[in-house]
Design a protein around this motif. Structure first.
Motif, PDB file in Angstrom:
ATOM      1  N   SER A  15       4.572  -1.605  -7.473  1.00 46.55           N
ATOM      2  CA  SER A  15       4.741  -2.792  -6.620  1.00 46.55           C
ATOM      3  C   SER A  15       3.705  -2.822  -5.505  1.00 46.55           C
ATOM      4  O   SER A  15       3.205  -3.887  -5.138  1.00 46.55           O
ATOM      5  CB  SER A  15       6.158  -2.806  -6.027  1.00 46.55           C
ATOM      6  N   ILE A  16       3.382  -1.640  -4.943  1.00 47.31           N
ATOM      7  CA  ILE A  16       2.342  -1.574  -3.916  1.00 47.31           C
ATOM      8  C   ILE A  16       1.006  -2.034  -4.480  1.00 47.31           C
ATOM      9  O   ILE A  16       0.311  -2.861  -3.881  1.00 47.31           O
ATOM     10  CB  ILE A  16       2.231  -0.134  -3.368  1.00 47.31           C
ATOM     11  N   VAL A  17       0.653  -1.510  -5.672  1.00 49.14           N
ATOM     12  CA  VAL A  17      -0.611  -1.907  -6.314  1.00 49.14           C
ATOM     13  C   VAL A  17      -0.596  -3.387  -6.645  1.00 49.14           C
ATOM     14  O   VAL A  17      -1.578  -4.102  -6.384  1.00 49.14           O
ATOM     15  CB  VAL A  17      -0.832  -1.068  -7.590  1.00 49.14           C
ATOM     16  N   LEU A  18       0.510  -3.867  -7.190  1.00 48.49           N
ATOM     17  CA  LEU A  18       0.613  -5.284  -7.550  1.00 48.49           C
ATOM     18  C   LEU A  18       0.483  -6.162  -6.315  1.00 48.49           C
ATOM     19  O   LEU A  18      -0.212  -7.202  -6.350  1.00 48.49           O
ATOM     20  CB  LEU A  18       1.954  -5.542  -8.243  1.00 48.49           C
ATOM     21  N   GLY A  19       1.127  -5.785  -5.217  1.00 51.07           N
ATOM     22  CA  GLY A  19       1.043  -6.570  -4.000  1.00 51.07           C
ATOM     23  C   GLY A  19      -0.375  -6.677  -3.483  1.00 51.07           C
ATOM     24  O   GLY A  19      -0.838  -7.764  -3.111  1.00 51.07           O
ATOM     25  N   VAL A  20      -1.104  -5.546  -3.465  1.00 49.85           N
ATOM     26  CA  VAL A  20      -2.494  -5.558  -2.994  1.00 49.85           C
ATOM     27  C   VAL A  20      -3.365  -6.414  -3.914  1.00 49.85           C
ATOM     28  O   VAL A  20      -4.178  -7.226  -3.451  1.00 49.85           O
ATOM     29  CB  VAL A  20      -3.041  -4.119  -2.905  1.00 49.85           C
ATOM     30  N   VAL A  21      -3.202  -6.245  -5.229  1.00 45.69           N
ATOM     31  CA  VAL A  21      -4.007  -7.019  -6.190  1.00 45.69           C
ATOM     32  C   VAL A  21      -3.748  -8.513  -6.040  1.00 45.69           C
ATOM     33  O   VAL A  21      -4.681  -9.325  -5.974  1.00 45.69           O
ATOM     34  CB  VAL A  21      -3.711  -6.558  -7.634  1.00 45.69           C
ATOM     35  N   LEU A  22      -2.481  -8.889  -5.967  1.00 42.10           N
ATOM     36  CA  LEU A  22      -2.148 -10.315  -5.829  1.00 42.10           C
ATOM     37  C   LEU A  22      -2.622 -10.862  -4.491  1.00 42.10           C
ATOM     38  O   LEU A  22      -3.079 -12.014  -4.407  1.00 42.10           O
ATOM     39  CB  LEU A  22      -0.631 -10.506  -5.966  1.00 42.10           C
ATOM     40  N   GLN A 236      -0.923  -7.925   3.615  1.00 42.34           N
ATOM     41  CA  GLN A 236      -1.893  -7.066   4.302  1.00 42.34           C
ATOM     42  C   GLN A 236      -2.964  -6.515   3.364  1.00 42.34           C
ATOM     43  O   GLN A 236      -3.626  -5.531   3.702  1.00 42.34           O
ATOM     44  CB  GLN A 236      -1.152  -5.905   4.978  1.00 42.34           C
ATOM     45  N   ALA A 237      -3.154  -7.151   2.223  1.00 40.88           N
ATOM     46  CA  ALA A 237      -4.080  -6.618   1.213  1.00 40.88           C
ATOM     47  C   ALA A 237      -5.498  -6.462   1.758  1.00 40.88           C
ATOM     48  O   ALA A 237      -6.153  -5.430   1.559  1.00 40.88           O
ATOM     49  CB  ALA A 237      -4.076  -7.525  -0.019  1.00 40.88           C
ATOM     50  N   ASN A 238      -6.010  -7.466   2.442  1.00 39.74           N
ATOM     51  CA  ASN A 238      -7.383  -7.407   2.951  1.00 39.74           C
ATOM     52  C   ASN A 238      -7.551  -6.290   3.977  1.00 39.74           C
ATOM     53  O   ASN A 238      -8.565  -5.583   3.979  1.00 39.74           O
ATOM     54  CB  ASN A 238      -7.777  -8.752   3.572  1.00 39.74           C
ATOM     55  N   THR A 239      -6.557  -6.131   4.838  1.00 39.49           N
ATOM     56  CA  THR A 239      -6.625  -5.059   5.841  1.00 39.49           C
ATOM     57  C   THR A 239      -6.624  -3.692   5.179  1.00 39.49           C
ATOM     58  O   THR A 239      -7.385  -2.794   5.566  1.00 39.49           O
ATOM     59  CB  THR A 239      -5.433  -5.164   6.811  1.00 39.49           C
ATOM     60  N   ILE A 240      -5.776  -3.523   4.180  1.00 36.40           N
ATOM     61  CA  ILE A 240      -5.670  -2.234   3.493  1.00 36.40           C
ATOM     62  C   ILE A 240      -6.986  -1.870   2.812  1.00 36.40           C
ATOM     63  O   ILE A 240      -7.416  -0.710   2.836  1.00 36.40           O
ATOM     64  CB  ILE A 240      -4.514  -2.278   2.472  1.00 36.40           C
ATOM     65  N   ILE A 241      -7.659  -2.852   2.220  1.00 34.45           N
ATOM     66  CA  ILE A 241      -8.900  -2.594   1.493  1.00 34.45           C
ATOM     67  C   ILE A 241     -10.088  -2.437   2.440  1.00 34.45           C
ATOM     68  O   ILE A 241     -10.967  -1.593   2.233  1.00 34.45           O
ATOM     69  CB  ILE A 241      -9.183  -3.726   0.484  1.00 34.45           C
ATOM     70  N   SER A 242     -10.116  -3.224   3.517  1.00 31.10           N
ATOM     71  CA  SER A 242     -11.293  -3.243   4.386  1.00 31.10           C
ATOM     72  C   SER A 242     -11.326  -2.096   5.398  1.00 31.10           C
ATOM     73  O   SER A 242     -12.392  -1.756   5.917  1.00 31.10           O
ATOM     74  CB  SER A 242     -11.372  -4.582   5.146  1.00 31.10           C
ATOM     75  N   GLU A 243     -10.171  -1.488   5.710  1.00 27.85           N
ATOM     76  CA  GLU A 243     -10.150  -0.433   6.726  1.00 27.85           C
ATOM     77  C   GLU A 243      -9.426   0.820   6.231  1.00 27.85           C
ATOM     78  O   GLU A 243      -8.494   1.306   6.881  1.00 27.85           O
ATOM     79  CB  GLU A 243      -9.470  -0.953   7.998  1.00 27.85           C
ATOM     80  N   ILE A 247      -6.833   3.381   8.398  1.00 26.96           N
ATOM     81  CA  ILE A 247      -5.462   3.487   7.904  1.00 26.96           C
ATOM     82  C   ILE A 247      -5.089   4.949   7.673  1.00 26.96           C
ATOM     83  O   ILE A 247      -3.988   5.392   7.990  1.00 26.96           O
ATOM     84  CB  ILE A 247      -5.299   2.659   6.612  1.00 26.96           C
ATOM     85  N   GLY A 248      -6.034   5.721   7.138  1.00 32.22           N
ATOM     86  CA  GLY A 248      -5.782   7.143   6.923  1.00 32.22           C
ATOM     87  C   GLY A 248      -5.543   7.886   8.226  1.00 32.22           C
ATOM     88  O   GLY A 248      -4.636   8.739   8.313  1.00 32.22           O
ATOM     89  N   LEU A 249      -6.328   7.556   9.266  1.00 33.78           N
ATOM     90  CA  LEU A 249      -6.146   8.218  10.563  1.00 33.78           C
ATOM     91  C   LEU A 249      -4.786   7.894  11.163  1.00 33.78           C
ATOM     92  O   LEU A 249      -4.112   8.770  11.722  1.00 33.78           O
ATOM     93  CB  LEU A 249      -7.262   7.775  11.524  1.00 33.78           C
ATOM     94  N   ILE A 250      -4.365   6.644  11.052  1.00 32.02           N
ATOM     95  CA  ILE A 250      -3.069   6.250  11.612  1.00 32.02           C
ATOM     96  C   ILE A 250      -1.927   6.868  10.812  1.00 32.02           C
ATOM     97  O   ILE A 250      -0.898   7.267  11.368  1.00 32.02           O
ATOM     98  CB  ILE A 250      -2.939   4.708  11.636  1.00 32.02           C
TER      99      ILE A 250
END
Length: 342
Positions: A15-22, A236-243, A247-250
């Motif tokens: 579902s996480i992958v699907l949400g980001v892809v969509l 939040q797909a664009n944020t997850i992919i672009s930063e 995201i890892g630091l947080i």
């Protein structure tokens, strides 16, 4: 356990992958859904949360709630962890990581916003999702309801002053409308619907009708959870992919906070000799977050594209898989605790 519950971690991951892809494929569609909100509370997400927790609310037997007072230690543990421990450990971890350990990796202004977002997560104990975690650990749903209700009442009075103290500002503006609407949508209305449904069924064929309905509704609870995950990650797909680096630091201090608070609460529950079906939800309420409120407050205070808003989104990213791992740990360690009862 059915196939949904047995492989829940797999379905959540998909579902996480699907949400980001969509979200990347159809950003305009997700923007339309994101705009369908009242006081920063997304109505579509609220509907899916309804689908998720309504079957659990139907299972609540109010005649058993009178027995909660026989074991007040679970409530004491929940209150202490949520309001005297968790907000301050979250603030301390955020300050330590972004003021010292990660000081050379982020600029000071962004670091302060990340800390602010983490604090908002720490001051918002879980409300709706905890019913899912309680069910997956065979927690007492009547007791879980009381624990959540007590936390909601405390949150109304304590969220603003604790947030203001930890954020270091005296004029923090908490969107009370968001808080109240969220509590009504995610707890009160599904609870009323569950009570009415149970009463109607008890006036009919009694327990047989209730069991038949619960058997029919059970898969929908998991479907509601998965649909909520798809929407949140699509938003939040664009944020997850672009930063990804940010995201890892947080995520690092957030994960330390989550596992650390769980260890403290779980060991305290064992020391207090709580039965497993009370210890499980008591610990999970303190471990998870009311991320809907945290996201809304971060956006209201710091802006949609702020570091604070990003930190609360990372909280959503971290919470579901981490909570599933804690559910697994709780179920595997059931033998540590006494017989399940209220």
């Amino acid at each position: 356990m059915g196939i949904f519950e047995r492989y829940l971690s797999v379905w959540v991951g998909l579902s996480i992958v699907l949400g980001v892809v969509l979200g990347l494929w159809q950003p305009d569609a997700f923007q339309v859904i994101a705009n369908f909100e009242i006081a920063h509370v997304n109505i579509v997400v609220a509907v899916f949360i309804w689908v998720m927790i309504y079957p659990m609310m139907v299972q609540i037997d109010f005649s058993a709630i009178k027995d909660v007072g026989k074991n007040p230690k679970g409530l004491v543990l929940t209150i202490v962890i949520n309001w005297l421990v968790k907000p301050f450990t979250m603030a301390g971890l955020g300050w330590f990581f972004f003021t010292f350990l990660f000081a050379d990796l982020v600029d000071p202004a962004s670091a302060q916003e990340y800390i602010a977002g983490m604090i908002l997560l720490g001051v918002a104990p879980c409300t709706a999702m905890v019913f899912v975690w309680s069910q997956l650990t065979k927690g007492d749903l009547n007791y879980t309801l009381v624990q959540v209700s007590v936390n909601d009442v405390i949150m109304i009075f304590a969220f603003a002053p604790i947030s203001a103290f930890l954020l270091g500002v005296s004029d923090i503006q908490v969107p009370w409308e968001t808080l109240m609407i969220s509590v009504v949508l995610y707890v009160l209305l599904p609870l009323i619907a569950g009570v009415v449904t149970r009463k109607i069924l008890n006036n009919g064929n009694g327990e047989q009708s209730l069991n038949e309905l619960l058997s029919t509704l059970k898969p929908w609870s998991v479907i509601g959870l998965l649909a909520t995950v798809v929407l949140l990650f699509g938003f939040q797909a664009n944020t997850i992919i672009s930063e990804p680096e940010t995201i890892g630091l947080i995520a690092i201090p957030l994960m330390i906070q989550t596992y650390g608070i769980f260890i403290i609460a779980y060991l305290a529950a064992k020391w207090m000799r709580l039965p497993h079906n009370i210890a499980a939800p008591a610990c999970l309420i303190g471990t998870s977050n009311f991320f809907e409120l945290a996201v809304a407050v971060a956006i209201s205070l710091f802006g949609l594209h702020s570091g604070a808003a990003l930190a609360t989104v990372v909280g959503v990213l971290v919470e579901v898989p981490v909570m599933l791992s804690l559910v697994y740990i709780i179920n595997r360690t059931q033998g540590w605790f006494g017989e399940s009862h209220v």
